[in-house]
Design an enzyme around this catalytic site. Sequence first.
Site, PDB file in Angstrom:
ATOM      1  N   HIS A  35      20.507  48.398  45.676  1.00  0.00           N
ATOM      2  CA  HIS A  35      19.370  47.482  45.141  1.00  0.00           C
ATOM      3  C   HIS A  35      19.898  46.875  43.568  1.00  0.00           C
ATOM      4  O   HIS A  35      19.242  47.669  42.737  1.00  0.00           O
ATOM      5  CB  HIS A  35      18.110  48.049  45.425  1.00  0.00           C
ATOM      6  N   GLU A  38      17.955  45.409  38.404  1.00  0.00           N
ATOM      7  CA  GLU A  38      17.470  46.241  37.285  1.00  0.00           C
ATOM      8  C   GLU A  38      18.025  45.845  36.082  1.00  0.00           C
ATOM      9  O   GLU A  38      19.150  45.338  36.169  1.00  0.00           O
ATOM     10  CB  GLU A  38      17.604  47.658  37.927  1.00  0.00           C
ATOM     11  N   ASP A  39      17.624  46.565  35.065  1.00  0.00           N
ATOM     12  CA  ASP A  39      18.067  46.616  33.759  1.00  0.00           C
ATOM     13  C   ASP A  39      19.613  47.012  33.532  1.00  0.00           C
ATOM     14  O   ASP A  39      19.979  47.889  34.017  1.00  0.00           O
ATOM     15  CB  ASP A  39      17.345  47.237  32.697  1.00  0.00           C
ATOM     16  N   ASP A  95      13.719  40.957  47.209  1.00  0.00           N
ATOM     17  CA  ASP A  95      13.598  41.994  46.370  1.00  0.00           C
ATOM     18  C   ASP A  95      12.336  42.860  46.751  1.00  0.00           C
ATOM     19  O   ASP A  95      12.436  44.017  46.871  1.00  0.00           O
ATOM     20  CB  ASP A  95      13.514  41.352  45.079  1.00  0.00           C
TER      21      ASP A  95
END
Length: 154
Positions: A35, A38-39, A95
């Site tokens: 996935h 994200e940062d 998402d």
Amino acid sequence: MDSDAARLLDAAEFAAQKHREQRRKDPEGTPFINHPIEDTDTTFAELEARFGGAVTGLVREVTDDKELPRAERKRLQVERAPSRSPRAKLLQLADKLHNLRDIARCPPAGWSPERVQEYFQWAAQVVSGLRGTSPALEAALERLWAERATGSGP
């Protein structure tokens, strides 16, 4: 190999490198590349140089400002969802579907059932502003919420 396939493979390789040390918050520590939203230490300039303006613009459009408190970021996602571009809406739907499936399957470590329920409710608010974008993704989300409501899901 056609240019679209090459670009897709390049994007997958880039994401794998950027997320190589990251793990999901689930008890299993699932590799985050499953996935890749994200940062990371990725800059918009780096994205622009590698993938061009269209991709960078899309990433900018769906990226939360991490300097804001979490509650404000969540509020802004709900508020901004209806005015997103069609591509950003599609990305956000995918998402949310992936996040909800993951959380339903195996909630993050330390999350109570109440926190999971709050996340599902918040995600439903975001998705309500994305309606009309992808019947397939929206139907998958509806099935997930229905399974959760009846207790027949993961």
